[in-house]
Design a protein around this motif. Structure first.
Motif, mmCIF file in Angstrom:
data_model
loop_
_atom_site.group_PDB
_atom_site.id
_atom_site.type_symbol
_atom_site.label_atom_id
_atom_site.label_comp_id
_atom_site.label_asym_id
_atom_site.label_seq_id
_atom_site.Cartn_x
_atom_site.Cartn_y
_atom_site.Cartn_z
ATOM 1 N N PRO A 3 0.830 -1.208 0.000
ATOM 2 C CA PRO A 3 0.000 0.000 0.000
ATOM 3 C C PRO A 3 0.867 1.261 0.000
ATOM 4 C CG PRO A 3 -0.748 -1.537 1.694
ATOM 5 C CD PRO A 3 0.559 -2.065 1.177
ATOM 6 N N LEU A 4 0.368 2.307 -0.620
ATOM 7 C CA LEU A 4 1.152 3.530 -0.731
ATOM 8 C C LEU A 4 0.525 4.670 0.066
ATOM 9 C CD1 LEU A 4 2.016 3.350 -4.538
ATOM 10 C CD2 LEU A 4 3.450 2.687 -2.591
ATOM 11 N N HIS A 5 1.384 5.347 0.824
ATOM 12 C CA HIS A 5 0.993 6.562 1.521
ATOM 13 C C HIS A 5 1.448 7.726 0.649
ATOM 14 C CE1 HIS A 5 0.343 9.453 4.691
ATOM 15 N NE2 HIS A 5 1.597 9.840 4.612
ATOM 16 N N VAL A 6 0.499 8.551 0.209
ATOM 17 C CA VAL A 6 0.798 9.538 -0.823
ATOM 18 C C VAL A 6 0.791 10.961 -0.269
ATOM 19 C CG1 VAL A 6 -0.148 10.584 -2.922
ATOM 20 C CG2 VAL A 6 -0.044 8.103 -2.718
ATOM 21 N N GLY A 7 1.782 11.738 -0.665
ATOM 22 C CA GLY A 7 1.828 13.144 -0.290
ATOM 23 C C GLY A 7 2.968 13.850 -0.995
ATOM 24 N N VAL A 8 2.886 15.157 -1.026
ATOM 25 C CA VAL A 8 3.984 15.986 -1.532
ATOM 26 C C VAL A 8 4.614 16.617 -0.310
ATOM 27 C CG1 VAL A 8 4.603 17.972 -2.975
ATOM 28 C CG2 VAL A 8 2.682 16.496 -3.634
ATOM 29 N N THR A 9 5.904 16.466 -0.121
ATOM 30 C CA THR A 9 6.507 16.936 1.119
ATOM 31 C C THR A 9 6.941 18.395 1.021
ATOM 32 O OG1 THR A 9 8.006 16.289 2.890
ATOM 33 C CG2 THR A 9 8.907 16.270 0.678
ATOM 34 N N GLU A 10 7.061 19.054 2.168
ATOM 35 C CA GLU A 10 7.485 20.459 2.203
ATOM 36 C C GLU A 10 6.773 21.282 1.142
ATOM 37 O OE1 GLU A 10 11.211 18.958 1.635
ATOM 38 O OE2 GLU A 10 11.077 18.096 3.615
ATOM 39 N N ALA A 11 5.473 21.062 1.038
ATOM 40 C CA ALA A 11 4.720 21.693 -0.042
ATOM 41 C C ALA A 11 4.594 23.197 0.146
ATOM 42 C CB ALA A 11 3.333 21.055 -0.148
ATOM 43 N N GLY A 12 4.693 23.670 1.389
ATOM 44 C CA GLY A 12 4.652 25.109 1.634
ATOM 45 C C GLY A 12 3.409 25.550 2.370
ATOM 46 N N THR A 65 -3.356 5.718 1.666
ATOM 47 C CA THR A 65 -3.522 6.742 2.691
ATOM 48 C C THR A 65 -2.914 8.018 2.112
ATOM 49 O OG1 THR A 65 -1.406 6.247 3.758
ATOM 50 C CG2 THR A 65 -3.314 5.066 4.588
ATOM 51 N N ILE A 66 -3.401 9.164 2.592
ATOM 52 C CA ILE A 66 -2.853 10.416 2.075
ATOM 53 C C ILE A 66 -2.521 11.357 3.220
ATOM 54 C CG2 ILE A 66 -4.104 10.305 -0.116
ATOM 55 C CD1 ILE A 66 -6.029 12.433 0.954
ATOM 56 N N ARG A 67 -1.540 12.212 2.973
ATOM 57 C CA ARG A 67 -1.284 13.296 3.895
ATOM 58 C C ARG A 67 -0.974 14.565 3.110
ATOM 59 N NH1 ARG A 67 3.604 15.236 7.570
ATOM 60 N NH2 ARG A 67 2.542 17.036 8.455
ATOM 61 N N VAL A 68 -1.742 15.592 3.396
ATOM 62 C CA VAL A 68 -1.453 16.913 2.860
ATOM 63 C C VAL A 68 -0.448 17.544 3.807
ATOM 64 C CG1 VAL A 68 -2.417 19.200 2.454
ATOM 65 C CG2 VAL A 68 -3.720 17.158 1.822
ATOM 66 N N SER A 69 0.633 18.066 3.262
ATOM 67 C CA SER A 69 1.641 18.692 4.108
ATOM 68 C C SER A 69 1.581 20.207 3.930
ATOM 69 C CB SER A 69 3.011 18.124 3.703
ATOM 70 O OG SER A 69 4.041 18.985 4.071
ATOM 71 N N LEU A 70 1.270 20.912 5.009
ATOM 72 C CA LEU A 70 1.183 22.377 4.959
ATOM 73 C C LEU A 70 2.012 22.977 6.089
ATOM 74 C CD1 LEU A 70 -2.681 23.023 4.582
ATOM 75 C CD2 LEU A 70 -0.981 22.935 2.747
ATOM 76 N N THR A 71 2.619 24.110 5.840
ATOM 77 C CA THR A 71 3.271 24.837 6.917
ATOM 78 C C THR A 71 2.199 25.640 7.648
ATOM 79 O OG1 THR A 71 5.215 24.943 5.500
ATOM 80 C CG2 THR A 71 5.240 26.333 7.446
ATOM 81 N N ARG A 72 1.294 24.926 8.290
ATOM 82 C CA ARG A 72 0.105 25.493 8.924
ATOM 83 C C ARG A 72 -0.366 24.541 10.019
ATOM 84 N NH1 ARG A 72 -2.004 30.398 6.944
ATOM 85 N NH2 ARG A 72 -4.079 29.609 7.395
ATOM 86 N N ASP A 73 -1.333 24.976 10.787
ATOM 87 C CA ASP A 73 -2.019 24.113 11.739
ATOM 88 C C ASP A 73 -2.404 22.800 11.035
ATOM 89 O OD1 ASP A 73 -3.866 22.849 13.388
ATOM 90 O OD2 ASP A 73 -4.917 24.688 13.924
ATOM 91 N N PRO A 74 -2.014 21.645 11.602
ATOM 92 C CA PRO A 74 -2.306 20.371 10.909
ATOM 93 C C PRO A 74 -3.795 20.118 10.686
ATOM 94 C CG PRO A 74 -1.323 19.998 13.093
ATOM 95 C CD PRO A 74 -1.175 21.446 12.789
ATOM 96 N N VAL A 75 -4.650 20.782 11.452
ATOM 97 C CA VAL A 75 -6.091 20.653 11.211
ATOM 98 C C VAL A 75 -6.418 21.077 9.774
ATOM 99 C CG1 VAL A 75 -8.329 21.689 11.798
ATOM 100 C CG2 VAL A 75 -6.853 20.807 13.608
ATOM 101 N N GLU A 76 -5.684 22.049 9.267
ATOM 102 C CA GLU A 76 -5.912 22.502 7.891
ATOM 103 C C GLU A 76 -5.440 21.467 6.865
ATOM 104 O OE1 GLU A 76 -4.408 26.489 7.417
ATOM 105 O OE2 GLU A 76 -5.759 27.260 8.963
ATOM 106 N N GLU A 77 -4.468 20.642 7.255
ATOM 107 C CA GLU A 77 -4.057 19.543 6.376
ATOM 108 C C GLU A 77 -5.216 18.560 6.195
ATOM 109 O OE1 GLU A 77 0.698 19.382 7.588
ATOM 110 O OE2 GLU A 77 -0.593 17.701 8.127
ATOM 111 N N VAL A 78 -5.872 18.279 7.321
ATOM 112 C CA VAL A 78 -6.980 17.317 7.288
ATOM 113 C C VAL A 78 -8.133 17.871 6.455
ATOM 114 C CG1 VAL A 78 -8.676 16.127 8.726
ATOM 115 C CG2 VAL A 78 -6.298 16.310 9.496
ATOM 116 N N ARG A 79 -8.400 19.145 6.666
ATOM 117 C CA ARG A 79 -9.471 19.784 5.911
ATOM 118 C C ARG A 79 -9.195 19.695 4.405
ATOM 119 N NH1 ARG A 79 -11.363 25.955 7.175
ATOM 120 N NH2 ARG A 79 -12.999 25.974 5.590
#
Lengths: 359, 359
Positions: A199-208, A232-246
């Protein structure tokens, strides 16, 4: 209507109670940014993440204090925890013993084979899965020398690491292949999809930050999911991680893969708009953030075009000159004073909630 | 490395000084939300849009006052203006006579053939191009009855409208096919790409606010551009249109199609981070928003992993415990007091600017 091609066939594994791969729904992941050793702060952040729809949470384990604190954190939360480990195999073992449901390691930086074996044995004993996290910026020197920091190099590193664990009889493996640019990220995942059923966990790292981060994540994760790649996915943001989930949920919804709460469509306004629609839209969005209804809500700037253009919406409002209208499925229900637009809309949605059995 | 397949072959047309189609760079478009008749407000907004990188601007023309005000607006701005017209052919003719560089109409709602002929003649005389704007929410009833509000219906409507103009000898046509959901939008553009060589203006309509709007636009526009589809783009947000332009550029950059100013990569922080990286990243982003340098700037939370993970960055900072470091291409240049991180980084970028000839 879904944008997604048939999903890639992957083996099934468990991260705590969340089943990953093998056609299971794409799971939303995020990561805390508190000091993991600060149990109160970490618990508070994980509870906020849970409320936002986070389904798996990763925490950094840079030292033994952090590892041991998992014993206090894990029993008090409802989602599985993945311990993020670099360099020191003892932190991995301690995390597993403290109740982590998953580990994220880069076997290449754990060191000698016996250390990796220790980690694997401890994980196997407790039914803990391992994510191999390959990052374009921290590839093995030998591979980079040969292939450059390319998608091919990322894939080769991942495949080597998968083999290392499988040779130890361990198969509950997830892999991520992150780069800070979308092109390499997408290319790497496409390549590895042909090489393994892990299985692959997908995301773009240090996206900004907000704009770059959401854009890069949406394009990268979106393209891959649309090709059936990603468990599985993870959005990476230089922000509150709640915004990643959103953002992660917005991606899943945009692709027609999963939804969570109302979808709000709203127009960008133009010279025809006579009300402050931006504020109206933000108010409605804030009020509905935890609403469980799977409905489409329209917030339109103009009484003339609004109801028609948004006829797919279950309910909506459109602004006029001093007054507005409430409409359902494209049909005008009634005129409303402009100042009551938000209140009336929210009241109607509240009624829908009651009629749907308060679900 | 680009994510984009070969671009679709399209005919060439001009929107004022901007050449569209035929392999020209994908142009960034937005739309004002001021009352077009309020010349001062509209000019101010267009100037802000220009500064943000907007290359074509659309304005609503709901009445004759708006149409005539274009005579005062067009000479004072540097980008072409497209007048958005519904229903009344006289507004289209007046807009052209007042200096609009393009029209956006839905021929279906202009009425009798002679009215359309009036519009086309006036456009042809002044070298003004016409965008046919098909919207899933405002399709011809007859087509919807037959096909539903589907991508096929949107395409049929567009093809009919293209034919109507071409039959009048008019070929400077762009088409848009917008729906408020990504799946239908993408499907419609893919379909029409096979039916005509008319340049396509791409966007997802009524996409919503910051999170939903950026996500839907990035996935929809991103997927289409990656398939070579799209000659101009517009991100639609229920926000200040300047943010639409900012997002559009992030999409073009993420795809490796075009860039504008520095790319900032920044990590999401984790339990290893000891500084307030969110604020640092926001400060740097705000300061660099008009910086012309085509460089990669990294803002990383951790001295240990930062420089390595961001070795592709031309310049970067990483936070530590009370201090931070400045690095270039993965090599540490020097230690910096934590409070000086932003100042030092911006100073170094200023030097790069001077060394590059102040460009």
């Amino acid at each position: 209507m879904s944008l997604v091609q048939e999903r890639r066939n992957t083996r099934r594994l468990s991260v705590g109670k969340v089943v990953v791969g093998d056609g299971q729904p794409v799971a939303v992941q995020s990561m805390t940014n508190t000091q993991t050793g600060d149990v109160t702060a970490t618990l508070a952040q994980i509870h906020r993440l849970e409320a936002a729809g986070c389904e798996i949470v990763r925490v950094a384990v840079p030292d033994m204090e952090a590892a041991l604190s998992l014993a206090q954190i894990c029993p008090k939360i409802n989602i599985p925890v993945i311990a993020d480990i670099h360099f020191d195999y003892r932190l991995a073992v301690a995390s597993v013993e403290s109740g982590a449901d998953g580990l994220r390691i880069n076997p290449g930086n754990i060191g000698e084979p016996w250390k990796i074996r220790e980690v694997v044995n401890s994980a196997a004993q407790r039914g803990v899965s391992i994510r191999i996290g390959v990052n374009a910026g921290s590839l093995d020197r030998e591979i980079v020398k040969r292939l450059g920091p390319t998608p091919a190099a990322m894939v080769e590193s991942a495949v080597e690491n998968i083999r290392m664990l499988e040779d130890l009889g361990f198969n509950d493996i997830k892999v991520s292949l992150k780069a800070s640019d979308v092109a390499r990220t997408v290319a790497a995942y496409r390549l590895i999809g042909q090489r393994t059923d892990v299985p692959l966990h997908v995301g773009v790292t240090e996206a900004g930050g907000l704009f770059a981060g959401i854009t890069k994540s949406a394009i990268g994760i979106g393209m891959l999911l649309s090709e059936g790649i990603g468990d599985t996915i993870r959005v990476s943001l230089t922000r509150d991680p709640v915004e990643e989930v959103r953002t992660a949920w917005e991606i899943l919804r945009a692709l027609g893969l999963r939804s969570r709460g109302p979808e709000i469509i709203s127009c960008p306004t133009c010279g025809r708009c006579r009300i402050d629609l931006f504020t109206v839209a933000e108010q409605v969005e804030a009020e509905l953030i935890n609403c469980p209804l799977d409905i489409k809500v329209a917030i339109m700037g103009c009484v003339v075009n609004g109801p028609g253009e948004a006829k797919e919406a279950d309910i909506g409002i459109a602004g006029g000159d001093g007054f507005g209208i409430l409409f359902k499925k494209g049909k005008v229900v009634r005129k409303i004073d402009q100042h009551d637009l938000v209140r009336v809309l929210l009241g109607e949605i509240e009624n829908l909630k009651i009629n749907s059995g308060g679900k």
